[in-house]
Design an enzyme around this catalytic site. Structure first.
Site, PDB file in Angstrom:
ATOM      1  N   ASP A 202       0.829  -1.200   0.000  1.00 43.73           N
ATOM      2  CA  ASP A 202       0.000   0.000   0.000  1.00 43.73           C
ATOM      3  C   ASP A 202       0.871   1.262   0.000  1.00 43.73           C
ATOM      4  O   ASP A 202       1.954   1.298   0.577  1.00 43.73           O
ATOM      5  CB  ASP A 202      -0.889   0.002   1.247  1.00 43.73           C
ATOM      6  CG  ASP A 202      -1.645   1.294   1.425  1.00 43.73           C
ATOM      7  OD1 ASP A 202      -2.566   1.538   0.631  1.00 43.73           O
ATOM      8  OD2 ASP A 202      -1.286   2.075   2.331  1.00 43.73           O
ATOM      9  N   GLU A 257       1.193  -0.457  -5.236  1.00 44.63           N
ATOM     10  CA  GLU A 257       0.231   0.590  -5.564  1.00 44.63           C
ATOM     11  C   GLU A 257       1.001   1.880  -5.843  1.00 44.63           C
ATOM     12  O   GLU A 257       1.495   2.535  -4.933  1.00 44.63           O
ATOM     13  CB  GLU A 257      -0.746   0.811  -4.409  1.00 44.63           C
ATOM     14  CG  GLU A 257      -1.808   1.853  -4.734  1.00 44.63           C
ATOM     15  CD  GLU A 257      -2.367   2.541  -3.506  1.00 44.63           C
ATOM     16  OE1 GLU A 257      -3.292   3.347  -3.678  1.00 44.63           O
ATOM     17  OE2 GLU A 257      -1.872   2.306  -2.387  1.00 44.63           O
TER      18      GLU A 257
END
Length: 319
Positions: A202, A257
């Site tokens: 993330d 990401e």
């Protein structure tokens, strides 16, 4: 807050070892099924155990195992990405303000029940990815790792550099030896202990740039990626963790990401790349949300949609 119950660390070690596949509250879970082979093409079902029930409650690992996994398999997916596994005191953060990097969230059940979920997914042929947060950490001092040794610089940058002004969280110092030991061991541990098959990392854009991608427009000019704006220590950490994971677990899958379009993001570290298998670009998801919220079925701009999905800064890329 002053009126909230603090999280307590609990030593969890059942007295007996269970038979392979046995689920028992007083026995540790023993995995029965091997990891499935790495799919040629991933079809990922992103999920959150707690919000997976049709009832107004926090769902459990075992209920997800029983009710959701067969449905996901039947729908044709070959991979699940589980969010909010690492313990987080603030439930509203969706799991992104981690307080315990080595603790499976107790809201959904015991660590062994999470293992039973993953083992069942493997039986069904589903690859299991963990949504891992190594981009920042909760600033909690009572139940998190912030100021663990009494200073603000044990794992994080000291002063303003160590605080994310938008996320209200602490930022790791990836040039610190002990920070690298902590995060690299964390990445290995979840795959060793819980048999995850890989990760979705993330907030990678926030890691790779000193400006964290905030109030910044990427145009594709190389100077935006290879210059003083880039946090070289963070990029090197990402190369290290991808190298470690793919060496120890050759079939593992890593997804990063990144909304910036960092060149060579999905090339091997031996080529000077960052080493991810896939890149997740949130601009595509955000575009669909925008379309669904603001346009009816007759107002879709196909040129805009095609541009979003094929632009080098916004498309999924595969090594």
């Amino acid at each position: 807050e002053w009126n909230e119950v603090l999280f307590n660390g609990v030593h969890y070690e059942p007295p007996e070892k269970g038979a392979p596949g046995e689920i028992h509250p007083l026995k540790s879970y023993t995995f029965k099924y091997p990891r499935p082979p790495k799919p040629r093409a991933l079809r990922i079902y992103e999920c959150h155990v707690g919000m997976s029930s049709v009832e107004p409650k926090v769902n459990s690992y075992l209920e997800f195992r029983r009710d959701m996994l067969p449905r996901i398999r039947k729908l044709g997916y070959n991979c699940i990405q589980i969010m909010a596994i690492q313990e987080h005191a603030y439930y509203g953060s969706f799991g992104y303000h981690v307080t315990n990097f080595f603790g499976a969230s107790s809201r959904f059940g015991s660590p062994d029940e999470l293992k039973a979920l993953i083992d069942e997914a493997h039986r069904l042929g589903l690859v299991v990815l963990c949504d891992i947060v190594h981009s920042h950490a909760s600033k909690n001092t009572n139940d998190g790792i912030n100021m663990f040794d009494g200073t603000d610089a044990m794992y994080f940058h000291s002063g303003p550099k160590g605080n994310h002004w938008m996320w209200d969280s602490r930022l790791f110092n990836y040039g610190n030896w002990e920070t690298l030991r902590f995060l690299l061991s964390n990445a290995r541990w979840w795959m060793d202990e819980y048999k995850f098959d890989g990760y979705r990392f993330d907030g990678v854009t926030s890691m790779m740039y000193h400006h964290h991608g905030l109030s910044y427009t990427f145009t594709g000019n190389y100077q935006e990626y290879f210059g003083m704006n880039t946090d070289v220590d963070a990029v090197v950490y990402l190369m290290l963790v991808n190298n470690l994971l793919h060496d120890l677990f050759p079939s593992c899958v890593t997804v990063g990401e990144d909304v910036s379009g960092m060149p060579a993001f999905c090339r091997p570290w031996q080529e000077g790349g960052v080493g991810f298998d896939y890149r997740l670009q949130m601009a595509i998801a955000d575009k669909w949300i925008e379309v669904m919220k603001t346009k009816n079925d007759f107002q879709w701009d196909m040129q805009d949609l095609c541009h979003t999905m094929t632009n080098s800064l916004t498309a999924y890329t595969l090594s």
